[in-house]
Design a protein around this motif. Structure first.
Motif, PDB file in Angstrom:
ATOM      1  N   LEU A 175      37.486  45.757  39.161  1.00  0.00           N
ATOM      2  CA  LEU A 175      37.874  47.164  39.237  1.00  0.00           C
ATOM      3  C   LEU A 175      36.729  48.029  39.757  1.00  0.00           C
ATOM      4  O   LEU A 175      36.941  48.934  40.575  1.00  0.00           O
ATOM      5  CB  LEU A 175      38.332  47.659  37.870  1.00  0.00           C
ATOM      6  N   ALA A 176      35.519  47.753  39.303  1.00  0.00           N
ATOM      7  CA  ALA A 176      34.374  48.547  39.756  1.00  0.00           C
ATOM      8  C   ALA A 176      34.038  48.249  41.218  1.00  0.00           C
ATOM      9  O   ALA A 176      33.780  49.165  42.007  1.00  0.00           O
ATOM     10  CB  ALA A 176      33.160  48.269  38.870  1.00  0.00           C
ATOM     11  N   SER A 177      34.063  46.974  41.583  1.00  0.00           N
ATOM     12  CA  SER A 177      33.703  46.595  42.952  1.00  0.00           C
ATOM     13  C   SER A 177      34.752  47.036  43.957  1.00  0.00           C
ATOM     14  O   SER A 177      34.436  47.253  45.133  1.00  0.00           O
ATOM     15  CB  SER A 177      33.506  45.076  43.033  1.00  0.00           C
ATOM     16  N   ALA A 178      35.998  47.173  43.516  1.00  0.00           N
ATOM     17  CA  ALA A 178      37.067  47.593  44.419  1.00  0.00           C
ATOM     18  C   ALA A 178      36.837  48.997  44.968  1.00  0.00           C
ATOM     19  O   ALA A 178      37.439  49.373  45.977  1.00  0.00           O
ATOM     20  CB  ALA A 178      38.416  47.530  43.706  1.00  0.00           C
ATOM     21  N   THR A 179      35.962  49.780  44.355  1.00  0.00           N
ATOM     22  CA  THR A 179      35.689  51.136  44.845  1.00  0.00           C
ATOM     23  C   THR A 179      34.775  51.123  46.068  1.00  0.00           C
ATOM     24  O   THR A 179      34.508  52.180  46.646  1.00  0.00           O
ATOM     25  CB  THR A 179      35.040  51.993  43.757  1.00  0.00           C
ATOM     26  N   PHE A 180      34.296  49.952  46.478  1.00  0.00           N
ATOM     27  CA  PHE A 180      33.383  49.814  47.621  1.00  0.00           C
ATOM     28  C   PHE A 180      34.181  49.395  48.841  1.00  0.00           C
ATOM     29  O   PHE A 180      34.932  48.418  48.795  1.00  0.00           O
ATOM     30  CB  PHE A 180      32.307  48.781  47.284  1.00  0.00           C
ATOM     31  N   ASP A 181      34.014  50.103  49.957  1.00  0.00           N
ATOM     32  CA  ASP A 181      34.831  49.802  51.138  1.00  0.00           C
ATOM     33  C   ASP A 181      34.463  48.471  51.779  1.00  0.00           C
ATOM     34  O   ASP A 181      35.245  47.919  52.552  1.00  0.00           O
ATOM     35  CB  ASP A 181      34.747  50.938  52.171  1.00  0.00           C
ATOM     36  N   ASP A 182      33.285  47.925  51.458  1.00  0.00           N
ATOM     37  CA  ASP A 182      32.889  46.618  51.995  1.00  0.00           C
ATOM     38  C   ASP A 182      32.881  45.560  50.890  1.00  0.00           C
ATOM     39  O   ASP A 182      32.072  44.637  50.895  1.00  0.00           O
ATOM     40  CB  ASP A 182      31.509  46.719  52.646  1.00  0.00           C
ATOM     41  N   TYR A 183      33.786  45.699  49.948  1.00  0.00           N
ATOM     42  CA  TYR A 183      33.965  44.744  48.843  1.00  0.00           C
ATOM     43  C   TYR A 183      34.115  43.326  49.394  1.00  0.00           C
ATOM     44  O   TYR A 183      34.784  43.105  50.404  1.00  0.00           O
ATOM     45  CB  TYR A 183      35.214  45.167  48.079  1.00  0.00           C
ATOM     46  N   GLY A 184      33.479  42.369  48.728  1.00  0.00           N
ATOM     47  CA  GLY A 184      33.573  40.986  49.172  1.00  0.00           C
ATOM     48  C   GLY A 184      33.218  40.023  48.067  1.00  0.00           C
ATOM     49  O   GLY A 184      32.919  40.408  46.925  1.00  0.00           O
ATOM     50  N   ALA A 185      33.234  38.738  48.397  1.00  0.00           N
ATOM     51  CA  ALA A 185      33.002  37.690  47.399  1.00  0.00           C
ATOM     52  C   ALA A 185      31.628  37.812  46.758  1.00  0.00           C
ATOM     53  O   ALA A 185      31.445  37.427  45.591  1.00  0.00           O
ATOM     54  CB  ALA A 185      33.160  36.321  48.056  1.00  0.00           C
TER      55      ALA A 185
END
Length: 493
Positions: free
Chosen positions: A307-317
């Motif tokens: 949920l926290a990482s999803a706020t980043f437009d360059d979210y990745g593995a």
């Protein structure tokens, strides 16, 4: 208004020094607690074999920001004040190592060694708070998980912060298990502070660590709390100094990024495959019954970090490595009950397939990429591409200042404006960077694009330089929800 002088490099890195001294003092005080049982040794040997023999390390390239860290190591780049793209603590670490070492391949050795320390720490924590069987299962998961294996050979700041968090959790487990509280608190606080100093997302593990302490309530808080409090202060200061360099990337699109990434689970691979879900659910349920004080905090990391990482437009593995602490608990549950152990095969088979894919895609060459393309597709030259709006990030095709990238497709309105520019035609030139696994992490962006839009291969593109090959993909309608598994237009050879 008088302009504010920019901070000097030493002013942005200083919290890492007392944190390091704390961690070293704590580790020395707990030296008698260190040790490996025979199964831990077996797991570490297996992990090393996968990382050093199965992975084709000879293909590794220092790419993207990793190349900038290499330049710091070689002395070709001066240490700067840093920020979220080049962390101050990582800069000083690599610049310092470059004084005594001369071959950048030592950075890969360091990363691999760090990954083994992280596995050992995770197993040690699980063994102390649960038992040898769950510890073995948790260790095997991290030894064979493709995401952890890949980043174990990268000098980018992914595996080192993860290992520091694992060491911090081990120190908490030692504290809970009754070892010396002063050194345990110092090691935990120092390790957590260093983890945040090398990657600010490490702070996402702090609530789980605090919840563990609240549930277990180890005795003598007057002896262990000062180390944790000081570590928390140092971590907060380190984070503030890193972020003081300017607005973090993607900060202006947090809400839009969240709703775009919320339903994308492909970065959890191979655990995004439905076949793994029964095993993970059963294992987590067993863990919650047997060791709720351990399971609840660590299992919460799985949805929390997503949920926290999803706020980043360059979210990745690369942002999900720390969910391995929660996945390890679920794997441990399968080992805690004999009847559940066979379910581990539902995890093992996809993990082996994922490792096979990693081997093929690991810094794959342009020749390997070209050989994997569908030979039935028509071939066209770059100069013969129609007047479509083109998404491409290769300077050999379009000059860098004229490129449209994956980021231009994140906003649906912007994508439609591009389509209008191309008379209703929007193409994506899928290239080797989209296909291969590298520390540049372009493949994560390609996966997101394929999940957000309906895509269709059109033709293989040749040129403009000898050896260049790409695959034109027609960008169709935007999907209502990106919940489908990631599809790749290329079957790796």
């Amino acid at each position: 208004m008088t302009p504010v002088a920019p901070l000097e490099p030493w002013q942005t890195v200083w919290p890492a020094l007392p944190a390091l001294l704390m961690a070293l003092w704590g580790a020395w005080g707990l030296r008698r607690e260190l040790g490996l049982d025979r199964w831990s040794v077996v797991v570490l040997v297996l992990a090393l074999a996968v990382r050093a023999l199965w992975v084709p390390l000879h293909r590794h390239e220092f790419d993207g920001h990793e190349a900038e860290y290499r330049d710091l190591f070689l002395g070709a780049r001066a240490v700067g004040r840093g920020g979220t793209l080049l962390y101050p603590a990582m800069q000083w670490l690599y610049a310092g190592l470059g004084i005594v070492l001369d071959d950048p391949r030592w950075l890969i050795v360091l990363s691999t060694a760090c990954s083994l320390v992280g596995i050992a720490a995770g197993m040690g924590a699980t063994r102390r708070l649960w038992g040898p069987g769950p510890a073995l299962a948790a260790g095997l998961l991290m030894a064979l998980w493709g995401d952890a294996v890949f980043w174990s050979s990268s000098a980018y700041n992914v595996i080192l912060p993860h290992t520091l968090l694992a060491v911090g959790l081990w120190a908490l487990a030692v504290l809970i298990d009754g070892a010396r509280p002063g050194p345990a608190g110092a090691l935990a606080g120092g390790a957590f502070a260093l983890a945040v100093a090398t990657r600010v997302e490490g702070a996402l593990v702090a609530p789980s660590a605090l919840l563990m302490l609240a549930l277990y309530r180890p005795p003598a808080p007057g002896r262990w709390a000062p180390g944790l409090v000081l570590g928390g202060v140092l971590g907060a200061v380190a984070m503030a100094l890193v972020l003081s360099a300017g607005e973090a990337p993607g900060a202006d699109a947090r809400a839009a990024s969240f709703w775009m990434n919320l339903g994308i689970f492909a970065y959890f691979a191979p655990f995004d495959a439905p076949i793994t879900w029964p095993a993970l659910i059963v294992g987590a349920a067993i863990a919650l019954v047997e060791r709720p004080k351990l399971a609840v905090p660590l299992l919460l990391l799985i949805p929390g970090i997503h949920l926290a990482s999803a706020t980043f437009d360059d979210y990745g593995a690369r942002h999900l490595l720390n969910v391995g602490f929660g996945l390890g608990v679920a794997a441990g549950g399968l080992a805690a009950r004999r009847w559940a152990a066979p379910l581990a095969l539902l995890l093992l088979v996809p993990m082996m397939q994922d490792l096979s894919d990693l081997r093929r895609r690991y810094y794959a060459s342009e020749e390997a990429f070209a050989a994997a393309l569908d030979p039935a597709l028509p071939k066209i030259y770059v100069n013969d591409l129609p007047a479509c709006a083109l998404i491409v990030e290769d300077f050999r095709v379009v000059p860098e200042d004229e490129q449209r990238s994956h980021f231009n497709l994140l906003d649906a309105a912007e994508a439609e404006a591009l389509r209008a520019e191309g008379d209703g035609c929007l193409w994506w030139l899928y290239g080797v960077q989209d296909h291969r696994l590298s520390s540049r992490a372009v493949r994560d962006r390609a996966i997101r694009t394929m999940l957000l839009y309906e895509t269709k291969p059109v033709a293989v593109v040749i040129g403009p330089e000898r050896g260049y090959v790409g695959l034109t993909m027609e960008i169709g309608k935007r999907r209502a929800l990106p919940l489908v598994p990631a599809w790749s237009p290329v079957e790796s050879p």
